[in-house]
Every structure is written in C-alpha cells, then in structure tokens.
Design a protein around this motif. Sequence first.
Motif, mmCIF file in Angstrom:
data_model
loop_
_atom_site.group_PDB
_atom_site.id
_atom_site.type_symbol
_atom_site.label_atom_id
_atom_site.label_comp_id
_atom_site.label_asym_id
_atom_site.label_seq_id
_atom_site.Cartn_x
_atom_site.Cartn_y
_atom_site.Cartn_z
ATOM 1 N N ARG A 1 4.061 -36.932 -23.590
ATOM 2 C CA ARG A 1 3.345 -35.833 -22.940
ATOM 3 C C ARG A 1 2.508 -35.110 -23.984
ATOM 4 N NH1 ARG A 1 7.000 -31.571 -20.228
ATOM 5 N NH2 ARG A 1 7.230 -30.753 -22.315
ATOM 6 N N GLN A 2 1.247 -34.900 -23.635
ATOM 7 C CA GLN A 2 0.393 -34.034 -24.447
ATOM 8 C C GLN A 2 0.761 -32.588 -24.153
ATOM 9 O OE1 GLN A 2 -3.356 -35.375 -22.687
ATOM 10 N NE2 GLN A 2 -4.027 -35.989 -24.726
ATOM 11 N N ALA A 3 0.514 -31.721 -25.100
ATOM 12 C CA ALA A 3 0.668 -30.299 -24.823
ATOM 13 C C ALA A 3 -0.431 -29.891 -23.843
ATOM 14 C CB ALA A 3 0.549 -29.492 -26.114
ATOM 15 N N TYR A 4 -0.075 -29.074 -22.863
ATOM 16 C CA TYR A 4 -1.079 -28.554 -21.928
ATOM 17 C C TYR A 4 -0.600 -27.230 -21.353
ATOM 18 C CZ TYR A 4 1.662 -30.273 -17.887
ATOM 19 O OH TYR A 4 2.636 -30.497 -16.945
ATOM 20 N N SER A 5 -1.565 -26.488 -20.822
ATOM 21 C CA SER A 5 -1.251 -25.206 -20.195
ATOM 22 C C SER A 5 -1.665 -25.206 -18.735
ATOM 23 C CB SER A 5 -1.978 -24.061 -20.910
ATOM 24 O OG SER A 5 -1.471 -23.904 -22.216
ATOM 25 N N VAL A 6 -0.849 -24.575 -17.922
ATOM 26 C CA VAL A 6 -1.196 -24.281 -16.539
ATOM 27 C C VAL A 6 -1.860 -22.912 -16.579
ATOM 28 C CG1 VAL A 6 -0.318 -23.857 -14.206
ATOM 29 C CG2 VAL A 6 0.767 -25.601 -15.666
ATOM 30 N N MET A 7 -3.079 -22.848 -16.092
ATOM 31 C CA MET A 7 -3.857 -21.614 -16.131
ATOM 32 C C MET A 7 -3.879 -20.945 -14.761
ATOM 33 S SD MET A 7 -4.660 -21.790 -19.296
ATOM 34 C CE MET A 7 -5.795 -20.419 -19.446
ATOM 35 N N MET A 8 -3.738 -19.635 -14.736
ATOM 36 C CA MET A 8 -3.887 -18.865 -13.507
ATOM 37 C C MET A 8 -5.293 -18.267 -13.531
ATOM 38 S SD MET A 8 -1.543 -15.753 -12.037
ATOM 39 C CE MET A 8 -1.777 -14.773 -13.513
ATOM 40 N N PHE A 9 -5.998 -18.332 -12.390
ATOM 41 C CA PHE A 9 -7.355 -17.781 -12.343
ATOM 42 C C PHE A 9 -7.539 -16.886 -11.135
ATOM 43 C CE2 PHE A 9 -7.480 -21.843 -10.177
ATOM 44 C CZ PHE A 9 -8.320 -21.666 -9.099
ATOM 45 N N ASP A 10 -8.556 -16.009 -11.235
ATOM 46 C CA ASP A 10 -8.848 -15.075 -10.142
ATOM 47 C C ASP A 10 -10.215 -15.380 -9.535
ATOM 48 O OD1 ASP A 10 -10.800 -13.935 -11.822
ATOM 49 O OD2 ASP A 10 -9.603 -12.175 -12.291
ATOM 50 N N GLU A 11 -10.618 -14.571 -8.572
ATOM 51 C CA GLU A 11 -11.899 -14.755 -7.864
ATOM 52 C C GLU A 11 -13.103 -14.724 -8.791
ATOM 53 O OE1 GLU A 11 -12.606 -15.228 -4.571
ATOM 54 O OE2 GLU A 11 -10.550 -15.139 -3.846
ATOM 55 N N ASN A 12 -13.001 -13.998 -9.903
ATOM 56 C CA ASN A 12 -14.123 -13.861 -10.826
ATOM 57 C C ASN A 12 -14.142 -14.934 -11.905
ATOM 58 O OD1 ASN A 12 -15.066 -11.483 -9.548
ATOM 59 N ND2 ASN A 12 -13.430 -10.342 -10.560
ATOM 60 N N GLY A 13 -13.194 -15.868 -11.846
ATOM 61 C CA GLY A 13 -13.142 -16.929 -12.835
ATOM 62 C C GLY A 13 -12.387 -16.572 -14.099
ATOM 63 N N HIS A 14 -11.855 -15.352 -14.168
ATOM 64 C CA HIS A 14 -11.037 -14.977 -15.323
ATOM 65 C C HIS A 14 -9.730 -15.761 -15.251
ATOM 66 C CE1 HIS A 14 -13.483 -11.192 -14.724
ATOM 67 N NE2 HIS A 14 -13.874 -11.659 -15.905
ATOM 68 N N HIS A 15 -9.236 -16.158 -16.389
ATOM 69 C CA HIS A 15 -7.987 -16.911 -16.369
ATOM 70 C C HIS A 15 -7.125 -16.611 -17.574
ATOM 71 C CE1 HIS A 15 -10.262 -19.696 -18.972
ATOM 72 N NE2 HIS A 15 -11.170 -19.751 -18.019
ATOM 73 N N GLN A 16 -5.844 -16.926 -17.413
ATOM 74 C CA GLN A 16 -4.852 -16.725 -18.461
ATOM 75 C C GLN A 16 -3.769 -17.787 -18.301
ATOM 76 O OE1 GLN A 16 -3.781 -12.729 -17.286
ATOM 77 N NE2 GLN A 16 -1.853 -13.425 -16.403
ATOM 78 N N VAL A 17 -2.990 -17.986 -19.351
ATOM 79 C CA VAL A 17 -1.924 -18.984 -19.309
ATOM 80 C C VAL A 17 -0.820 -18.512 -18.359
ATOM 81 C CG1 VAL A 17 -0.145 -20.170 -20.656
ATOM 82 C CG2 VAL A 17 -2.424 -19.824 -21.632
ATOM 83 N N PHE A 18 -0.454 -19.368 -17.439
ATOM 84 C CA PHE A 18 0.657 -19.137 -16.517
ATOM 85 C C PHE A 18 1.932 -19.740 -17.107
ATOM 86 C CE2 PHE A 18 3.224 -20.376 -12.770
ATOM 87 C CZ PHE A 18 3.278 -19.169 -12.087
ATOM 88 N N LYS A 19 1.802 -20.957 -17.653
ATOM 89 C CA LYS A 19 2.933 -21.635 -18.306
ATOM 90 C C LYS A 19 2.363 -22.670 -19.271
ATOM 91 C CE LYS A 19 7.347 -23.850 -17.598
ATOM 92 N NZ LYS A 19 8.368 -24.244 -16.627
ATOM 93 N N HIS A 20 3.034 -22.842 -20.391
ATOM 94 C CA HIS A 20 2.608 -23.834 -21.374
ATOM 95 C C HIS A 20 3.672 -24.915 -21.511
ATOM 96 C CE1 HIS A 20 0.529 -25.526 -24.799
ATOM 97 N NE2 HIS A 20 1.698 -25.596 -25.396
ATOM 98 N N TYR A 21 3.235 -26.168 -21.615
ATOM 99 C CA TYR A 21 4.110 -27.300 -21.830
ATOM 100 C C TYR A 21 3.823 -27.889 -23.205
ATOM 101 C CZ TYR A 21 5.295 -27.052 -16.908
ATOM 102 O OH TYR A 21 5.764 -26.635 -15.689
ATOM 103 N N SER A 22 4.852 -28.040 -24.007
ATOM 104 C CA SER A 22 4.698 -28.606 -25.341
ATOM 105 C C SER A 22 4.630 -30.134 -25.260
ATOM 106 C CB SER A 22 5.901 -28.232 -26.210
ATOM 107 O OG SER A 22 5.985 -26.830 -26.338
ATOM 108 N N ALA A 23 4.073 -30.722 -26.295
ATOM 109 C CA ALA A 23 4.009 -32.179 -26.392
ATOM 110 C C ALA A 23 5.414 -32.734 -26.561
ATOM 111 C CB ALA A 23 3.119 -32.589 -27.564
ATOM 112 N N MET A 24 5.589 -33.965 -26.103
ATOM 113 C CA MET A 24 6.892 -34.640 -26.278
ATOM 114 C C MET A 24 6.655 -35.947 -26.992
ATOM 115 S SD MET A 24 8.851 -33.847 -22.656
ATOM 116 C CE MET A 24 9.367 -35.493 -22.508
#
Length: 146
Positions: free
Chosen positions: A123-146
Amino acid sequence: MKRFAISLSLLAFASASALAEEVINHKSPYCGCCSEWAKHMQQSGFTVKEVPHQDMAPIKAKLGVPSDLVSCHSAEINGYVFEGHVPAQDIKTFLASPPKGAKGLAVPGMPMGSPGMDYGDNRQAYSVMMFDENGHHQVFKHYSAM
C-alpha cells in the motif's frame, strides 16, 4: 419488556436500512478498478448501482469535485459525493455524523492499496480528503504505506 424488545428490533432494522442506502457509482465503462471499489462497498453492506459514462468530466463538474482531488469514479450517497477509492469505513464514519459544511470525501489519483486498487499486501501512503462546496479541503484520514 416486550415493547423494549420491539423498539430495539425496529432500531436495528432502521440502522441496517440506513446503511443499505444506494450508492450511485459513476464510472467509465472500461475501468475495472471502479468495479472493484463497488465490490468493496457491497462487501461493507452498501447497495451499489453502477452508471457508466463515456466522459466523466461533466459528471465531476456537476458533482462539484475539486479538480485537484479527481480520481477515476465519482459516487453519490445521501446527497454527498465520494470521489475515488475512499474506504467504506471512512464513508460510514462520515455518514454517521457528517461534518458541517462538508460536501464529501475524496482519494485523489489511484493509490496502490486503496480499496479497488489492491496489490497484495502493498500500500502506498495516501490521504482521504474532506472537501466543501467551495473546494476547500483537509485531511479526513491518512493511511501509511505498508
């Protein structure tokens, strides 16, 4: 006591039916990983309807997916948008208590090891991003590489 048991049964039924709400998965008819993600969602208790599109760009624009968060498929659940290979557990967490102003979650690109992009135990490291109507986003959850 009997009323309590009936109430508990109704609550369990309502909870299960809320989870089984339909996922509309917009995808290219030629993309296999999108169908693998749909299987992941079904195995997690969701009902999935796949809708093929020759051109996904208008769908992503209509759903308001920020251009820097795009992936291969776009899903709709209860008025929210889930872009790409978002893990079902993160979707369940989000839907259980949607953050105020949030439009949805996205996993940009197609990271190896995300649901539908399985490659053994890698698994590559990746982040699940949360976004709003204006396109602003932030990390919701991060997954580390395995």
